[in-house]
Design an enzyme around this catalytic site. Structure first.
Site, short mmCIF file in Angstrom:
data_model
loop_
_atom_site.label_atom_id
_atom_site.label_comp_id
_atom_site.label_asym_id
_atom_site.label_seq_id
_atom_site.Cartn_x
_atom_site.Cartn_y
_atom_site.Cartn_z
CD GLU A 137 -11.74 11.90 51.97
OE1 GLU A 137 -12.18 12.14 53.10
OE2 GLU A 137 -10.75 12.45 51.48
N GLY A 173 -12.05 27.22 62.93
CA GLY A 173 -11.95 28.68 62.96
C GLY A 173 -11.87 29.23 64.37
CG ASP A 225 -18.05 25.04 57.23
OD1 ASP A 225 -17.05 25.34 56.56
OD2 ASP A 225 -18.34 23.86 57.53
C1 LIG Z 1 -17.24 14.39 57.22
C2 LIG Z 1 -16.55 15.67 56.86
C3 LIG Z 1 -15.36 15.62 56.16
C4 LIG Z 1 -14.68 16.79 55.83
N1 LIG Z 1 -13.51 16.71 55.15
C5 LIG Z 1 -12.81 17.83 54.89
C6 LIG Z 1 -11.53 17.76 54.26
O1 LIG Z 1 -11.05 16.67 53.93
N2 LIG Z 1 -10.87 18.92 54.03
C7 LIG Z 1 -11.40 20.13 54.39
O2 LIG Z 1 -10.75 21.16 54.20
N3 LIG Z 1 -12.61 20.24 54.98
C8 LIG Z 1 -13.32 19.12 55.24
N4 LIG Z 1 -14.54 19.21 55.85
C9 LIG Z 1 -15.10 20.53 56.12
C10 LIG Z 1 -14.50 21.14 57.36
O3 LIG Z 1 -14.55 20.22 58.43
C11 LIG Z 1 -15.24 22.42 57.72
O4 LIG Z 1 -15.15 23.29 56.63
C12 LIG Z 1 -14.65 23.07 58.95
O5 LIG Z 1 -14.81 22.24 60.07
C13 LIG Z 1 -15.32 24.41 59.21
O6 LIG Z 1 -14.76 24.98 60.36
P1 LIG Z 1 -15.63 25.92 61.30
O7 LIG Z 1 -14.71 26.42 62.35
O8 LIG Z 1 -16.38 26.89 60.49
O9 LIG Z 1 -16.71 24.96 61.95
P2 LIG Z 1 -16.53 23.58 62.72
O10 LIG Z 1 -15.15 23.06 62.63
O11 LIG Z 1 -17.63 22.71 62.24
O12 LIG Z 1 -16.81 23.98 64.24
C14 LIG Z 1 -18.03 24.49 64.65
C15 LIG Z 1 -18.13 24.31 66.16
O13 LIG Z 1 -19.26 25.04 66.62
C16 LIG Z 1 -19.97 24.27 67.57
N5 LIG Z 1 -21.36 24.71 67.54
C17 LIG Z 1 -22.24 24.63 66.52
N6 LIG Z 1 -23.41 25.19 66.85
C18 LIG Z 1 -23.26 25.64 68.13
C19 LIG Z 1 -24.13 26.30 69.04
N7 LIG Z 1 -25.37 26.65 68.69
N8 LIG Z 1 -23.67 26.57 70.28
C20 LIG Z 1 -22.41 26.23 70.66
N9 LIG Z 1 -21.54 25.62 69.82
C21 LIG Z 1 -21.97 25.32 68.58
C22 LIG Z 1 -19.77 22.83 67.12
O14 LIG Z 1 -19.92 21.94 68.20
C23 LIG Z 1 -18.34 22.87 66.58
O15 LIG Z 1 -17.39 22.52 67.57
C24 LIG Z 1 -15.24 18.05 56.19
C25 LIG Z 1 -16.44 18.09 56.89
C26 LIG Z 1 -17.09 16.91 57.23
C27 LIG Z 1 -18.38 16.98 58.00
#
Ligand SMILES: Cc1cc2nc3c(=O)[nH]c(=O)nc-3n(C[C@H](O)[C@H](O)[C@H](O)COP(=O)(O)OP(=O)(O)OC[C@H]3O[C@@H](n4cnc5c(N)ncnc54)[C@H](O)[C@@H]3O)c2cc1C
Length: 447
Positions: free
Chosen positions: A204, A49, A334
């Site tokens: 997986e 995101g 998320d």
């Molecule tokens: C093992 C695994 C497999 C997955 N497989 C799939 C799939 O096949 N298909 C699918 O659609 N989704 C999948 N997902 C889910 C998907 O990865 C998440 O829904 C997605 O990454 C969410 O995006 P986001 O931007 O909200 O958070 P994220 O991509 O998790 O990014 C959050 C970022 O915030 C940073 N962060 C966290 N807390 C702090 C803080 N306090 N200070 C500074 N930085 C911080 C982290 O380092 C990270 O870089 C999977 C997840 C996992 C764990």
């Protein structure tokens, strides 16, 4: 001959100089000074995101600062392949600075966000405070152990790159220890791998682990009866992959069992002491490994007063993805609790990506004083692979299993990887594994 070679050299030299000059000019163009009067947008999290927001703000008259506790973006859907020795960690991750390099108004700072003061419009990090005019919270989710302390202590989660490497080291160490173990009971526990959670991650990982053992490690540990190694997938609810149709759930269970995975539904983990996994219904599984893929919850920034945290720590957002009473704060991915058709959106990458794109658009509009747009999630389907030639895939009414679903999974995941380099490396590794029944990264990299 000599004259022709000299001509070719001269032309080649001129071409290289021209390209170098062009690149230098481009680089010079990029170094546009950031004007001090521009509003500051702070984006917490360089995940799916957060990166979309940052890229979507390229060229806007705003000073954009991306803050992440890691200096890289991780492609989490392929973490399980790092854990099962198929891919190197750097093949599924890329430095954030490299991703954002070409965007002059976007900067990066590696820091962990500890606190948010909504009134002062300031975040506190382990590297000092940062003020903002607009804030985007995209810090994702973390492993949730549902308060089971022993599991939190002894199990290994599969959420971060270092955990994937830890799992790989641990699995291979179990095989090394088992090969020297005289006691058959201990040997069997060393070679029993319990995976908790029947969602896509657990499924997986279990499928890939069964194949690592059956197709690869069997040739490495000829002195061991590797066929005795067991992978047990436990899921508390009645079926696995709850987000797909029942016919696909059954197909996934069948495929896992064909690969030798012992699938147990209606089985919840109650306790793990590092040597035995105890289930709620009273049975025990002697095992030195419990990989926890059973739950995630929003990250801890939800503890901030004024942010309306609901179930799972997710923060409730308005249809425009802003926080109620704080139009300068957006929450996405998320971490965001956004309801559509009466249910919260699943924690998946497409939701985070689409919300990131709309947030960038809304920030542009907000800065320009224009009305904002509402978010609508477009579900592009669900898929999970169960190993070589096996997957399930549901896109609208289309349901696929087996080889066609597997090919679709490969193509989708390959193209979603963030850089061409990573795509090429992953493709080479996958081809090698497929043709030679091998896993390139069978290394124990800790003392
Ligand atoms: C093992 C695994 C497999 C997955 N497989 C799939 C799939 O096949 N298909 C699918 O659609 N989704 C999948 N997902 C889910 C998907 O990865 C998440 O829904 C997605 O990454 C969410 O995006 P986001 O931007 O909200 O958070 P994220 O991509 O998790 O990014 C959050 C970022 O915030 C940073 N962060 C966290 N807390 C702090 C803080 N306090 N200070 C500074 N930085 C911080 C982290 O380092 C990270 O870089 C999977 C997840 C996992 C764990």
């Amino acid at each position: 001959m000599l004259v022709r070679d000299l001509g070719v050299f001269a032309l080649g030299g001129a071409f290289v100089s021209g390209v170098t000059w062009l690149l230098r000019e481009r680089q010079r163009d990029r170094k546009v000074p950031i004007l001090s009067g521009w509003p500051r947008v702070v984006v917490v999290g360089a995940g799916f995101g957060g990166l979309r927001v940052a890229r979507g703000l390229a060229g806007v008259e705003a000073d954009v600062l991306v803050v992440d506790r890691h200096n890289y973006h991780c492609f989490q859907p392929l973490l399980y392949q790092v854990a099962t020795a198929g891919l190197e960690p750097e093949e599924i991750a890329q430095p954030v600075r490299q991703i954002l390099r070409g965007i002059p108004n976007v900067r990066f700072r590696m820091a962990s966000v500890e606190n948010i003061d909504l009134e002062k419009r300031q975040i506190t990090t382990d590297d000092g405070p940062i003020s903002y005019d607009y804030l985007v919270l995209a810090s994702g989710s973390t492993t949730h152990f549902f308060g089971i302390e022993s599991v939190a202590q002894k199990a290994i989660g599969l959420k971060y790159l270092n955990q994937a490497v830890e799992i790989r080291n641990h699995l291979l160490e179990c095989f090394e220890k088992a090969s020297a173990e005289k006691d058959s009971g201990v040997r069997s526990a060393l070679l029993t791998f319990v995976v908790a959670g029947g969602g896509p991650t657990g499924v997986e990982f279990a499928g890939a682990l069964a194949e690592l053992i059956r197709l690869v490690l069997v040739h490495d540990y000829t002195g061991l009866d590797v066929k005795d190694a067991r992978v047990v997938l436990v899921e508390a609810s009645r079926s696995i992959l709850s987000m797909v149709a029942p016919s696909l759930q059954k197909a996934a269970i069948r495929a896992l069992r064909q690969k030798g995975v012992d699938v147990r539904t209606g089985a919840a983990v109650k306790d793990f002491d590092g040597e035995t996994v105890r289930l709620a219904e009273g049975t025990s599984i002697p095992a030195h490994t419990l990989v926890w893929a059973a739950g995630v919850r929003a990250t801890t920034v939800d503890a901030t007063p004024g942010l309306p945290a609901v179930r799972g720590g997710r923060i409730k957002v308005e249809p425009t993805l802003q926080v109620t009473d704080h139009p300068e704060v957006y929450v996405i991915g998320d971490l965001a609790h956004f309801e559509q058709d009466g249910a919260p959106l699943p924690m998946v990458a497409p939701a985070a990506i689409q919300q990131g794109e709309l947030t960038a658009k809304n920030l542009r509009r907000q800065i320009a004083g224009l009305p904002l747009e509402r978010f609508i999630f477009h579900d592009k389907g669900t898929m999970a692979t169960i190993g070589r030639n096996a997957a399930v895939c549901q896109i609208g009414r289309l349901k696929l299993t087996g080889f066609p679903a597997w090919v679709m999974w490969l193509v989708v995941h390959l193209f979603q990887l963030i850089s061409l380099r990573n795509r090429l490396l992953v493709m080479i590794n996958w081809t090698w594994d497929y043709v030679f029944f091998d896993r390139a990264v069978r290394l124990i990299t800790r003392d």
